[in-house]
Design a protein around this motif. Sequence first.
Motif, PDB file in Angstrom:
ATOM      1  N   ARG A 167       0.807  -1.203   0.013  1.00  0.00           N
ATOM      2  CA  ARG A 167       0.027  -0.044   0.084  1.00  0.00           C
ATOM      3  C   ARG A 167       0.812   1.333   0.037  1.00  0.00           C
ATOM      4  O   ARG A 167       0.394   2.182  -0.737  1.00  0.00           O
ATOM      5  N   GLU A 170       2.236   1.874  -3.344  1.00  0.00           N
ATOM      6  CA  GLU A 170       1.075   2.402  -4.077  1.00  0.00           C
ATOM      7  C   GLU A 170       0.910   3.757  -4.189  1.00  0.00           C
ATOM      8  O   GLU A 170       0.859   4.510  -5.119  1.00  0.00           O
ATOM      9  N   GLN A 171       1.028   4.230  -2.715  1.00  0.00           N
ATOM     10  CA  GLN A 171       0.558   5.673  -2.287  1.00  0.00           C
ATOM     11  C   GLN A 171       1.949   6.406  -3.067  1.00  0.00           C
ATOM     12  O   GLN A 171       1.621   7.675  -3.481  1.00  0.00           O
ATOM     13  N   ALA A 173       3.750   5.687  -5.444  1.00  0.00           N
ATOM     14  CA  ALA A 173       3.695   5.528  -7.014  1.00  0.00           C
ATOM     15  C   ALA A 173       2.633   6.813  -7.371  1.00  0.00           C
ATOM     16  O   ALA A 173       2.843   7.419  -8.241  1.00  0.00           O
ATOM     17  N   GLN A 174       1.608   6.812  -6.579  1.00  0.00           N
ATOM     18  CA  GLN A 174       0.532   7.781  -6.964  1.00  0.00           C
ATOM     19  C   GLN A 174       0.999   9.336  -6.797  1.00  0.00           C
ATOM     20  O   GLN A 174       0.839  10.093  -7.719  1.00  0.00           O
ATOM     21  N   ARG A 175       1.792   9.449  -5.606  1.00  0.00           N
ATOM     22  CA  ARG A 175       2.265  10.724  -5.384  1.00  0.00           C
ATOM     23  C   ARG A 175       3.336  11.164  -6.591  1.00  0.00           C
ATOM     24  O   ARG A 175       3.249  12.355  -7.252  1.00  0.00           O
ATOM     25  N   GLU A 177       3.439  10.176  -9.509  1.00  0.00           N
ATOM     26  CA  GLU A 177       2.528  10.480 -10.632  1.00  0.00           C
ATOM     27  C   GLU A 177       1.947  11.906 -10.861  1.00  0.00           C
ATOM     28  O   GLU A 177       2.027  12.630 -11.535  1.00  0.00           O
ATOM     29  N   GLU A 178       1.430  11.835  -9.612  1.00  0.00           N
ATOM     30  CA  GLU A 178       1.048  13.480  -9.564  1.00  0.00           C
ATOM     31  C   GLU A 178       1.878  14.576  -9.525  1.00  0.00           C
ATOM     32  O   GLU A 178       1.661  15.464  -9.986  1.00  0.00           O
ATOM     33  N   ASN A 179       3.042  14.200  -8.901  1.00  0.00           N
ATOM     34  CA  ASN A 179       4.189  15.186  -8.880  1.00  0.00           C
ATOM     35  C   ASN A 179       4.686  15.333 -10.443  1.00  0.00           C
ATOM     36  O   ASN A 179       4.976  16.506 -10.923  1.00  0.00           O
ATOM     37  N   ARG A 180       4.748  14.187 -11.158  1.00  0.00           N
ATOM     38  CA  ARG A 180       5.049  14.363 -12.401  1.00  0.00           C
ATOM     39  C   ARG A 180       4.079  15.254 -13.282  1.00  0.00           C
ATOM     40  O   ARG A 180       4.633  16.024 -14.063  1.00  0.00           O
ATOM     41  N   ARG A 181       2.852  14.911 -13.028  1.00  0.00           N
ATOM     42  CA  ARG A 181       1.833  15.610 -13.808  1.00  0.00           C
ATOM     43  C   ARG A 181       2.175  17.160 -13.475  1.00  0.00           C
ATOM     44  O   ARG A 181       1.958  18.144 -14.429  1.00  0.00           O
TER      45      ARG A 181
END
Length: 418
Positions: A167, A170-171, A173-175, A177-181
């Motif tokens: 978990r 996963e969190q 990875a999600q962060r 991804e958000e940072n990359r965006r």
Amino acid sequence: MEPSTQKLIHTFGALADLGQEIAGTGDFSEMVRTSMHLLLGTLALRRGAVMECVEAGPLRCAAIWGLGDHFLSGVEIDATQKTAFLKGETADFLVKNTDTSTGFMNQHRDQLVREGIELVLPMIVRGEVTGLILLGGKASGEEFSRDDFDTIRAMVRHIGVGIHTHRLLEQIAQRAEENRRLYDDLRAIYRDTVRAFAAAIDIKDKYTQGHSERVGKYSEIIAREMGWSEEEVEGIQIAGYLHDIGKLIVDRDIINAPYNIDAKNSSELNRHPSAGYEILAPIRHPYADIPLMAKHHHERLDGRGYPDGLTDEQIPMGAKIVSLADSFDAMTTDRPYRRRRSFEDVVRDLRENSGKQFDSKVVAAFARAILKEVTGETKDRRITKLLGKGYLEGEHVATLLQDLITDLDSTQKARSAS
Ligand SMILES: [Fe+2]
């Protein structure tokens, strides 16, 4: 070997396998399934399930064996039940023990008994209930021993940590991804701002509409041909857009003087590279050396350029590229007082000034990029489009470029041999 020793070795083996499974980078649901099978196999249990607690909503079945597909589907675990599990960490969690069992078991006892579940253990990691592991009785029909409980607890803790780690990853990875965006958005904003600046610079100079934009594009093409990385290529394109930003502080009349400006005005105009550096240096650019490329785009290899009169090796490669792109665009666009020069004339100029004003390697790279378009080696037609219809037409164009490249390459070879 005594049966108890044998069992101990077996258990250790299972724990080791479990550790390996959890540490593996493979498929997460496969990891949970295998872990549960190891647990069932170690104690010879008939059935079991791993249920994950999700933030809100019902338990999620992560692995199941020997139970109906809809086992405990839709069942939620509330805060009170979680607290009871946390408090009873040392309890045995036997479904049949009504005196020590938790609220969750009391509420679902009938169903659990019906399905043949004898044990309900919470996976507790860092003071939180990550999920539940539900186990059926032993295939032999024996009761669970103390040793069995110890083994089960150790394995349940292992699986809980595995799920918890997954978990967290996963969190993360999600962060990420958000940072990359966010980063992409910032870069896009930066690029748009830079283009707006380029347009502002070009508007001030009424003779050179679109000059900065074209210098950015030529610089990018040359750098790519020279094998620069995508990041660097993007950076030099920005440098090209901004190379004349210093002109924003030079008097409009001086910039727009048709020709023959006097010495005073000429030195005023020649301030623009340094002024550009002053403007760009305090900004945190996402690419390296942009201020330096602007500062030195009027330097020459022979030291006769400005503002610092640098020579060959002292001039940053990026500035050499922008310098060539700048001069090339000046030669290939019309001015009110003169027409643009023919391609033949431009090639002659590049040949004559290679090694004096321009770096031969940069000129050769640009010539190769143009040649690739002319011969159709690349489908790209960016240079052709920038130069307008007809400019690069005719059979002599490819020959001119090929000869230039050959000459520059052999001069280069001779120089490095000497
Ligand atoms: Fe300039």
